[in-house]
Write an enzyme that holds these catalytic residues in place. Structure first.
Site, PDB file in Angstrom:
ATOM      1  N   THR A  21       0.819  -1.218   0.000  1.00  0.00           N
ATOM      2  CA  THR A  21       0.000   0.000   0.000  1.00  0.00           C
ATOM      3  C   THR A  21       0.850   1.263   0.000  1.00  0.00           C
ATOM      4  OG1 THR A  21      -1.806  -1.132   1.104  1.00  0.00           O
ATOM      5  CG2 THR A  21      -1.769   1.246   1.327  1.00  0.00           C
ATOM      6  N   SER A  69       1.824  -7.540  -0.963  1.00  0.00           N
ATOM      7  CA  SER A  69       2.635  -8.440  -0.129  1.00  0.00           C
ATOM      8  C   SER A  69       2.116  -9.866  -0.105  1.00  0.00           C
ATOM      9  CB  SER A  69       2.798  -7.883   1.285  1.00  0.00           C
ATOM     10  OG  SER A  69       1.599  -7.940   1.998  1.00  0.00           O
ATOM     11  N   ASP A 119       0.187  -6.728   4.721  1.00  0.00           N
ATOM     12  CA  ASP A 119      -0.576  -7.970   4.904  1.00  0.00           C
ATOM     13  C   ASP A 119       0.297  -9.141   5.352  1.00  0.00           C
ATOM     14  OD1 ASP A 119      -2.844  -6.630   4.226  1.00  0.00           O
ATOM     15  OD2 ASP A 119      -3.187  -7.639   2.311  1.00  0.00           O
TER      16      ASP A 119
HETATM   17  N1  GLU Z   1      -3.083  -3.360   3.506  1.00  0.00           N
HETATM   18  C1  GLU Z   1      -2.035  -3.933   2.725  1.00  0.00           C
HETATM   19  C2  GLU Z   1      -0.809  -3.021   2.752  1.00  0.00           C
HETATM   20  O1  GLU Z   1      -0.720  -2.327   3.673  1.00  0.00           O
HETATM   21  C3  GLU Z   1      -2.517  -4.347   1.380  1.00  0.00           C
HETATM   22  C4  GLU Z   1      -1.525  -4.667   0.338  1.00  0.00           C
HETATM   23  C5  GLU Z   1      -0.272  -5.417   0.700  1.00  0.00           C
HETATM   24  O2  GLU Z   1      -0.141  -5.973   1.786  1.00  0.00           O
HETATM   25  O3  GLU Z   1       0.615  -5.422  -0.147  1.00  0.00           O
HETATM   26  O4  GLU Z   1       0.071  -2.915   1.978  1.00  0.00           O
END
Ligand code: GLU
Length: 332
Positions: A14, A58, A91
């Site tokens: 994110t 992730s 994640d």
């Molecule tokens: N909430 C996750 C993040 O903070 C979603 C995407 C991921 O883990 O890459 O990045």
């Protein structure tokens, strides 16, 4: 001015996400260089080498890729970096932190961070988390602490940290032990002294498969009965309560534990497994008799990482010792 060297790698998540169009969801597109540009203070703190090593959500990271990131981070330390910061998705951050922590053989800190809000969202937390992570990476008192996770002003130890909220800004916590430290007015404070660390050798092979199953009420044994024929090299079960299974699952463990390592953890989200309290069929005493190892304080996902790494360096026979050491490390 003679500034310390700091290395930053971005691999996605994110923190690196933006939407290509208003109606589309966010995807990783923002480079490490652009992330760094959002934190202009950094240039007065360190001489930074920033690289973009990946652009993945992730959930799609894998162990081979993490090993390549580790080798990049090792090289940065050899080149004189006083610390390394990696930005990634939150994640699976608790898993990659554990993975790196078992293999990080330096006094210099390896710091992981990310964001819960993408760059386009109001109150995006990426720049603040990155600046905090860099401060932790540069701090003298971060040395000999292995891998640290910095999110929302807190510093968490890799062995204990978990993502415990799916969307909140305060998404990470370290059940039972609490954060290792915090940042206040740009200063890095630790709440506990450093702990001895036991680093594993790099895995010699990476094709081993470790399954993770979760016990649930009235579950059938179909997957469990096929674990060996499917070719798994290890099994972790997130068991009920203090590390318990149903009678039918317990019976299935007999055969499996004769052939591959089996770890029983707790699905509770906090607290250890028991060793000598419950004597019923499927209770921990019965499961230990059947050849299973109890995870102690290690959560199911961290237990799976440990087992995968131990199999990878042919140390699975030492599993009990490593699980016990995890317990020691968890004690405040
Ligand atoms: N909430 C996750 C993040 O903070 C979603 C995407 C991921 O883990 O890459 O990045």
């Amino acid at each position: 001015m003679d500034l310390p060297k700091l290395a930053i790698a971005s691999i996605g998540g994110t923190v690196s996400m933006r939407a290509q169009a208003a109606s589309k969801g966010v995807i990783p597109t923002v480079s490490g260089e652009t992330l760094m540009a959002a934190v202009p203070e950094l240039t007065s703190l360190a001489h930074v080498n920033v690289e973009t090593l990946g652009m993945l959500p992730s959930a799609s990271l894998n162990f081979d890729f993490l090993l390549s990131v580790l080798s990049w981070a090792n090289y940065q330390i050899e080149q004189g970096a006083v610390g390394v910061v990696i930005t990634q998705g939150t994640d699976t951050l608790e898993e990659s932190a554990t993975f790196f922590d078992h293999l990080w053989n330096h006094d210099e800190p390896l710091v992981l961070t990310g964001a819960m809000r993408s760059a386009a969202q109001a109150g995006a937390d990426g720049p603040a988390n990155l600046l905090d992570a860099c401060r932790v990476g540069l701090a003298d008192n971060s040395r000999r602490r292995g891998v640290l996770v910095v999110m929302n002003g807190q510093i968490h130890p890799a062995h204990a940290v978990r993502k415990t909220d799916s969307m909140a800004l305060q998404a990470f916590s370290s059940p039972i032990v609490g954060p290792a430290g915090l940042l206040s007015e740009g200063k890095v404070h630790y709440l506990r002294p450093t702990l001895p660390r036991n680093v594993l050798p790099l895995p010699q092979h990476t094709t081993q498969k470790v399954a993770l199953l979760q016990a649930s009420l009235s579950a059938d044994t179909l997957l469990l009965e096929n674990i060996l024929t499917l070719g798994y090299d290890g099994l972790v079960i997130a068991g009920f309560g203090a590390g318990h299974l149903s009678e039918t699952w317990a019976e299935a463990i007999d055969d499996i534990a004769k052939k591959i390592p089996v770890i029983i953890a707790t699905r509770c989200g906090s607290g250890p497994t028991a060793r000598s309290t419950y004597g019923f069929k499927g209770g921990e005493m019965d499961l230990i008799r059947r050849g299973a190892s109890m995870a102690g304080f290690a959560c199911p996902r961290k237990a799976r990482i440990l087992l995968w790494l131990l199999i990878g360096c042919r140390r699975q026979d030492d599993l009990a010792r490593y699980l016990k050491e995890d317990i020691r490390c968890q004690q405040p």
